[in-house]
Enzyme design. Structure first.
Site, PDB file in Angstrom:
ATOM      1  N   HIS A   1       0.831  -1.186   0.000  1.00 21.60           N
ATOM      2  CA  HIS A   1       0.000   0.000   0.000  1.00 21.60           C
ATOM      3  C   HIS A   1       0.879   1.254   0.000  1.00 21.60           C
ATOM      4  O   HIS A   1       2.069   1.208   0.346  1.00 21.60           O
ATOM      5  CB  HIS A   1      -0.908   0.008   1.226  1.00 21.60           C
ATOM      6  CG  HIS A   1      -2.029  -0.973   1.123  1.00 21.60           C
ATOM      7  ND1 HIS A   1      -3.006  -1.083   2.087  1.00 21.60           N
ATOM      8  CD2 HIS A   1      -2.347  -1.892   0.176  1.00 21.60           C
ATOM      9  CE1 HIS A   1      -3.874  -2.020   1.746  1.00 21.60           C
ATOM     10  NE2 HIS A   1      -3.486  -2.534   0.587  1.00 21.60           N
TER      11      HIS A   1
ATOM     12  N   GLU B   1       0.859   3.844   1.990  1.00 22.73           N
ATOM     13  CA  GLU B   1       1.360   4.224   3.312  1.00 22.73           C
ATOM     14  C   GLU B   1       2.557   3.364   3.712  1.00 22.73           C
ATOM     15  O   GLU B   1       3.538   3.874   4.266  1.00 22.73           O
ATOM     16  CB  GLU B   1       0.250   4.078   4.365  1.00 22.73           C
ATOM     17  CG  GLU B   1      -0.964   4.950   4.106  1.00 22.73           C
ATOM     18  CD  GLU B   1      -2.062   4.218   3.335  1.00 22.73           C
ATOM     19  OE1 GLU B   1      -3.234   4.414   3.662  1.00 22.73           O
ATOM     20  OE2 GLU B   1      -1.723   3.436   2.416  1.00 22.73           O
TER      21      GLU B   1
ATOM     22  N   CYS C   1      -6.318   1.672   5.517  1.00 24.45           N
ATOM     23  CA  CYS C   1      -7.104   0.453   5.706  1.00 24.45           C
ATOM     24  C   CYS C   1      -7.095   0.020   7.168  1.00 24.45           C
ATOM     25  O   CYS C   1      -6.090   0.130   7.870  1.00 24.45           O
ATOM     26  CB  CYS C   1      -6.590  -0.664   4.808  1.00 24.45           C
ATOM     27  SG  CYS C   1      -4.892  -1.188   5.125  1.00 24.45           S
TER      28      CYS C   1
ATOM     29  N   TRP D   1      -5.751   6.476 -40.516  1.00 21.08           N
ATOM     30  CA  TRP D   1      -5.857   7.076 -39.191  1.00 21.08           C
ATOM     31  C   TRP D   1      -6.577   8.404 -39.316  1.00 21.08           C
ATOM     32  O   TRP D   1      -6.199   9.204 -40.175  1.00 21.08           O
ATOM     33  CB  TRP D   1      -4.469   7.288 -38.594  1.00 21.08           C
ATOM     34  CG  TRP D   1      -3.704   6.034 -38.381  1.00 21.08           C
ATOM     35  CD1 TRP D   1      -2.709   5.530 -39.152  1.00 21.08           C
ATOM     36  CD2 TRP D   1      -3.883   5.129 -37.284  1.00 21.08           C
ATOM     37  NE1 TRP D   1      -2.247   4.356 -38.614  1.00 21.08           N
ATOM     38  CE2 TRP D   1      -2.956   4.096 -37.460  1.00 21.08           C
ATOM     39  CE3 TRP D   1      -4.716   5.072 -36.182  1.00 21.08           C
ATOM     40  CZ2 TRP D   1      -2.832   3.028 -36.585  1.00 21.08           C
ATOM     41  CZ3 TRP D   1      -4.605   4.023 -35.309  1.00 21.08           C
ATOM     42  CH2 TRP D   1      -3.677   3.029 -35.508  1.00 21.08           C
TER      43      TRP D   1
ATOM     44  N   ARG E   1      -4.949   4.087 -22.411  1.00 22.00           N
ATOM     45  CA  ARG E   1      -5.038   2.630 -22.260  1.00 22.00           C
ATOM     46  C   ARG E   1      -4.289   2.169 -21.010  1.00 22.00           C
ATOM     47  O   ARG E   1      -4.767   1.322 -20.257  1.00 22.00           O
ATOM     48  CB  ARG E   1      -4.453   1.929 -23.486  1.00 22.00           C
ATOM     49  CG  ARG E   1      -5.305   1.988 -24.741  1.00 22.00           C
ATOM     50  CD  ARG E   1      -4.614   1.240 -25.869  1.00 22.00           C
ATOM     51  NE  ARG E   1      -5.420   1.237 -27.096  1.00 22.00           N
ATOM     52  CZ  ARG E   1      -5.063   0.655 -28.233  1.00 22.00           C
ATOM     53  NH1 ARG E   1      -3.890   0.029 -28.304  1.00 22.00           N
ATOM     54  NH2 ARG E   1      -5.838   0.692 -29.285  1.00 22.00           N
TER      55      ARG E   1
ATOM     56  N   LEU F   1      -4.946  -3.854 -29.096  1.00 20.95           N
ATOM     57  CA  LEU F   1      -5.379  -3.089 -27.914  1.00 20.95           C
ATOM     58  C   LEU F   1      -4.309  -3.048 -26.829  1.00 20.95           C
ATOM     59  O   LEU F   1      -4.609  -3.013 -25.642  1.00 20.95           O
ATOM     60  CB  LEU F   1      -6.687  -3.663 -27.336  1.00 20.95           C
ATOM     61  CG  LEU F   1      -7.881  -3.732 -28.290  1.00 20.95           C
ATOM     62  CD1 LEU F   1      -9.106  -4.271 -27.561  1.00 20.95           C
ATOM     63  CD2 LEU F   1      -8.174  -2.376 -28.915  1.00 20.95           C
TER      64      LEU F   1
ATOM     65  N   ARG G   1       1.651   0.822 -26.614  1.00 18.32           N
ATOM     66  CA  ARG G   1       2.876   0.858 -27.403  1.00 18.32           C
ATOM     67  C   ARG G   1       3.672   2.132 -27.146  1.00 18.32           C
ATOM     68  O   ARG G   1       4.154   2.782 -28.072  1.00 18.32           O
ATOM     69  CB  ARG G   1       2.542   0.719 -28.883  1.00 18.32           C
ATOM     70  CG  ARG G   1       2.297  -0.718 -29.319  1.00 18.32           C
ATOM     71  CD  ARG G   1       1.573  -0.810 -30.632  1.00 18.32           C
ATOM     72  NE  ARG G   1       0.133  -0.936 -30.452  1.00 18.32           N
ATOM     73  CZ  ARG G   1      -0.745  -0.811 -31.449  1.00 18.32           C
ATOM     74  NH1 ARG G   1      -0.330  -0.527 -32.655  1.00 18.32           N
ATOM     75  NH2 ARG G   1      -2.029  -0.941 -31.207  1.00 18.32           N
TER      76      ARG G   1
END
Length: 316
Positions: free
Chosen positions: A44, A46, A69, A165, A179, A199, A202
């Site tokens: 975490h 912290e 937490c 494109w 992404r 997907l 890059r």
């Protein structure tokens, strides 16, 4: 706190199922420790900041974007105990944790043991940085971003379906950065069949942050993909707090019609396409109901293209 929020964004897309939290420890006006939630949720923020500060944490102030937490976990110590043992005497928290296992309990625990706790500093900004975690905790679904590359006249593809494109290299690089900030990325089955999209991310140094691939539709599911039958099925996606919709006018329209888009990322290229493809029916009954639903949160140039980011105004 603003610096802690900026740090927290480094973990977005990597920390799920844990929230992407940031923490900065300050002593005598100097930063002595900093951290953000690491890949898979541990360590975490912290814990990382306290390890870095070591003895300098004693008597210091910790700025953390989410209430530490409180619940016990086999994956590691709870941050509330770490803060107490470190000797930190003041804790500034951006927002309470909506998880009932922590909500308010860690703050009460630390206060009862002499730590000064302040809550609510840059709360809205911190919740925006952890939007997916808060949505998952409160309504049970991920935060959804819809990305569209389009022409000035609103076309997202030529009449024959080609779209590579529309935008230039700077806009495409920014889309890859988007992404990297998401746990999963979704396209329609038509896009999967026609383009076999990778997907992936890059960008140099971020190749390992490629999101999981999700397909909307009933077509055969390619290896390594997850399929859902309808936009509402995003509630079934495990360990996905931030979902990005990228590719396919039908998929984009389906999510807009279901009112499951929380954020629009539009890349507008300085071209006119005339005949071409755009969005399908999104359930708009009358023009007046279209107003007041979106608010602009970012607007800038990326090379020759314009980036516009809008947030959904809920309740409108």
């Amino acid at each position: 706190m603003a610096a802690a929020i900026a740090l927290s964004r480094r973990g977005r897309g990597l920390s799920t199922p844990n929230p992407a939290v940031g923490c900065i420890i300050v002593r005598d006006g100097r930063i002595v420790g900093r951290g953000w939630t690491q890949r898979g949720g541990r360590p975490h923020a912290e814990a990382q900041a306290i390890d870095q500060a070591m003895d300098q944490a004693r008597g210091a102030t910790a700025y953390v974007t989410l209430e530490p937490c409180f619940h016990l976990s086999p994956r590691g110590p709870r941050c509330t105990d770490l803060i107490l043992r470190s000797g930190i005497t003041r804790l500034v928290v951006a927002t309470r944790d909506p998880d009932p296992r922590t909500d308010g309990q860690s703050s009460d625990f630390l206060t009862s043991r002499g730590v000064t706790v302040e809550i609510g500093v840059l709360e809205r900004e911190a919740q925006a940085a952890m939007a997916g975690f808060f949505l998952r905790q409160t309504v049970g679904r991920p935060h959804v971003t819809l990305k569209l590359g389009m022409s000035l006249d609103g076309r997202i593809a030529m009449a024959n379906g080609s779209s590579q494109w529309i935008t230039g290299p700077a806009a495409r690089a920014h889309a890859h950065l988007e992404r990297a900030r998401h746990d999963a990325i979704l396209v329609g089955s038509g896009t999967v069949s026609a383009d076999t999209p990778r997907l992936d991310v890059r960008l140099p140094g971020l190749e390992d942050r490629s999101p999981r691939r999700v397909m909307l539709g009933r077509s055969p599911v390619p290896e390594g993909w997850t399929a859902i039958g309808a936009p509402e099925d995003i509630v079934t996606l495990s360990a996905v707090d931030h979902l990005m919709i990228e590719g396919g006018g039908k998929a984009a329209s389906a999510f807009l019609k279901a009112d499951l888009v929380d954020r629009l990322v539009l890349y507008r290229a300085p071209v006119l396409m005339g005949a071409g493809l755009g969005l399908d029916d999104i359930g708009l009954g009358a023009l007046p109901s279209a107003h007041g639903r979106w608010t602009l949160s970012d607007d800038r140039m990326l090379g020759v293209d314009r980036l516009e980011v809008y947030a959904r105004v809920r309740g409108a």
